[in-house]
Scaffold this active site. Structure first.
Site, PDB file in Angstrom:
ATOM      1  N   GLY A  55      -7.583  37.741  82.185  1.00  0.00           N
ATOM      2  CA  GLY A  55      -7.677  36.340  82.590  1.00  0.00           C
ATOM      3  C   GLY A  55      -7.992  35.350  81.483  1.00  0.00           C
ATOM      4  O   GLY A  55      -8.616  34.308  81.743  1.00  0.00           O
ATOM      5  N   ARG A  64       7.224  45.934  99.004  1.00  0.00           N
ATOM      6  CA  ARG A  64       7.091  44.635  98.338  1.00  0.00           C
ATOM      7  C   ARG A  64       7.135  43.504  99.375  1.00  0.00           C
ATOM      8  O   ARG A  64       6.425  42.512  99.290  1.00  0.00           O
ATOM      9  CB  ARG A  64       8.253  44.471  97.348  1.00  0.00           C
ATOM     10  CG  ARG A  64       8.034  43.383  96.324  1.00  0.00           C
ATOM     11  CD  ARG A  64       9.199  43.256  95.371  1.00  0.00           C
ATOM     12  NE  ARG A  64       9.566  44.466  94.663  1.00  0.00           N
ATOM     13  CZ  ARG A  64       8.854  45.039  93.696  1.00  0.00           C
ATOM     14  NH1 ARG A  64       7.716  44.511  93.327  1.00  0.00           N
ATOM     15  NH2 ARG A  64       9.271  46.125  93.107  1.00  0.00           N
ATOM     16  N   LEU A  72       7.156  39.647  92.683  1.00  0.00           N
ATOM     17  CA  LEU A  72       6.996  39.014  93.999  1.00  0.00           C
ATOM     18  C   LEU A  72       8.224  39.302  94.865  1.00  0.00           C
ATOM     19  O   LEU A  72       9.342  39.433  94.350  1.00  0.00           O
ATOM     20  CB  LEU A  72       6.829  37.505  93.821  1.00  0.00           C
ATOM     21  CG  LEU A  72       5.540  37.101  93.091  1.00  0.00           C
ATOM     22  CD1 LEU A  72       5.628  35.651  92.611  1.00  0.00           C
ATOM     23  CD2 LEU A  72       4.333  37.301  94.002  1.00  0.00           C
ATOM     24  N   HIS A 118       5.186  34.404  79.808  1.00  0.00           N
ATOM     25  CA  HIS A 118       5.673  35.729  79.400  1.00  0.00           C
ATOM     26  C   HIS A 118       5.611  35.837  77.872  1.00  0.00           C
ATOM     27  O   HIS A 118       6.015  34.903  77.166  1.00  0.00           O
ATOM     28  CB  HIS A 118       7.117  35.912  79.888  1.00  0.00           C
ATOM     29  CG  HIS A 118       7.675  37.248  79.544  1.00  0.00           C
ATOM     30  ND1 HIS A 118       7.362  38.390  80.247  1.00  0.00           N
ATOM     31  CD2 HIS A 118       8.508  37.638  78.541  1.00  0.00           C
ATOM     32  CE1 HIS A 118       7.978  39.423  79.700  1.00  0.00           C
ATOM     33  NE2 HIS A 118       8.688  38.995  78.666  1.00  0.00           N
ATOM     34  N   ASP A 168      11.529  37.713  85.208  1.00  0.00           N
ATOM     35  CA  ASP A 168      11.498  36.952  83.947  1.00  0.00           C
ATOM     36  C   ASP A 168      12.803  36.203  83.690  1.00  0.00           C
ATOM     37  O   ASP A 168      13.294  36.153  82.550  1.00  0.00           O
ATOM     38  CB  ASP A 168      11.195  37.888  82.754  1.00  0.00           C
ATOM     39  CG  ASP A 168       9.847  38.585  82.900  1.00  0.00           C
ATOM     40  OD1 ASP A 168       8.939  38.009  83.518  1.00  0.00           O
ATOM     41  OD2 ASP A 168       9.718  39.709  82.385  1.00  0.00           O
TER      42      ASP A 168
HETATM   43  C1  GRF Z   1      -0.331  37.298  78.847  1.00  0.00           C
HETATM   44  O1  GRF Z   1      -0.018  37.768  77.570  1.00  0.00           O
HETATM   45  C2  GRF Z   1       0.908  36.862  79.572  1.00  0.00           C
HETATM   46  O2  GRF Z   1       1.945  36.499  78.737  1.00  0.00           O
HETATM   47  C3  GRF Z   1       1.322  38.096  80.344  1.00  0.00           C
HETATM   48  O3  GRF Z   1       0.107  38.719  80.687  1.00  0.00           O
HETATM   49  C4  GRF Z   1      -0.889  38.396  79.729  1.00  0.00           C
HETATM   50  C5  GRF Z   1      -2.104  37.949  80.484  1.00  0.00           C
HETATM   51  O4  GRF Z   1      -3.220  37.825  79.650  1.00  0.00           O
HETATM   52  N1  GRF Z   1       2.148  37.726  81.461  1.00  0.00           N
HETATM   53  P1  GRF Z   1      -4.569  37.236  80.226  1.00  0.00           P
HETATM   54  O5  GRF Z   1      -4.944  38.084  81.427  1.00  0.00           O
HETATM   55  O6  GRF Z   1      -4.337  35.820  80.595  1.00  0.00           O
HETATM   56  O7  GRF Z   1      -5.561  37.401  79.121  1.00  0.00           O
END
Ligand code: GRF
Length: 216
Positions: free
Chosen positions: A18, A69, A97, A113, A149
């Site tokens: 997070g 799902r 999702l 991403h 993505d």
């Molecule tokens: C990030 O690198 C994001 O690009 C990917 O998951 C990671 C999450 O990191 N989708 P965090 O939990 O916000 O530290």
């Protein structure tokens, strides 16, 4: 941000540490957003602590308790509806999702991403970038569609891969740029500067290129 302007209500979905969530928590009012709820598919993740510390409501919805799902997507929808949010912000949410969920919130879900989308969709992006000896790597904020993505890009930050880079140095540098581009994208949303239609994105009435707005 005009203090009297209505804050944009958002939900943030996480599955882990997070760090992006923390940046958004710290800046939420400057960005013009209000984090109404943080949802995780895993109970024991540090991101939930970050939300609880700020008294933001949290939900844990374990995907393993569902047979498909689709049924997980229906439960997600039911949990989120009462919070009356305008956007769902995926910040390291490691579940795909359901199509029904994405359709319900069409144009209202964004994701971050760790690659220069459309290159390197999916997992292990830093490893694959190094294996392919790419000169550049980066991070992308994009709208979410039913395909993984795949939705139109909003903003992309590019960095040059150094000969000494490893998966871990790249991961650190990519997270740093993520922490500047996610807030930027959210402020554009709250200021109503973004338009998303037919899988294309306009910023201030200007059609963005496929890469989105590029920062290098
Ligand atoms: C990030 O690198 C994001 O690009 C990917 O998951 C990671 C999450 O990191 N989708 P965090 O939990 O916000 O530290």
């Amino acid at each position: 941000m005009d203090k009297k302007a209505k804050l944009l209500p958002v939900a943030i979905f996480i599955s882990g540490h997070g760090s992006n969530l923390q940046i958004l928590i710290d800046q939420q009012h400057q960005l013009g957003i209000e984090i109404k709820v943080v949802l995780s598919n895993c109970a024991q993740v540090f991101g939930l602590m970050r939300a609880k510390k700020e008294n933001i409501p949290t939900i844990v919805l374990d995907h393993e308790a569902f047979t498909s799902r689709e049924t997980y997507g229906l439960a997600l929808k039911e949990m989120i509806l009462p919070f009356c949010i305008d956007y769902i912000v995926l910040a390291g949410f490691m579940r795909i999702l359901s199509a029904d969920f994405v359709r319900h919130y069409a144009g209202k879900i964004i994701n971050i991403h760790p690659s220069l989308l459309p290159q390197y969709k999916g997992l292990n992006t830093h490893q694959r970038v190094l294996e392919n000896q790419e000169a550049y790597h980066g991070a992308t904020v994009h709208f979410v569609t039913e395909k993984l993505d795949d939705g139109a890009n909003i903003i992309q930050a590019v960095l040059a891969v150094q000969p000494t880079d490893t998966v871990s140095t790249l991961a650190n540098r990519i997270q740093m740029i993520e922490h500047s581009i996610y807030p930027m994208a959210l402020s554009w949303l709250s200021e109503k500067r973004l338009k998303y239609e037919n899988n294309q994105v306009w910023l201030d009435y200007q059609l963005l290129p496929q890469s989105g707005w590029v920062i290098s």
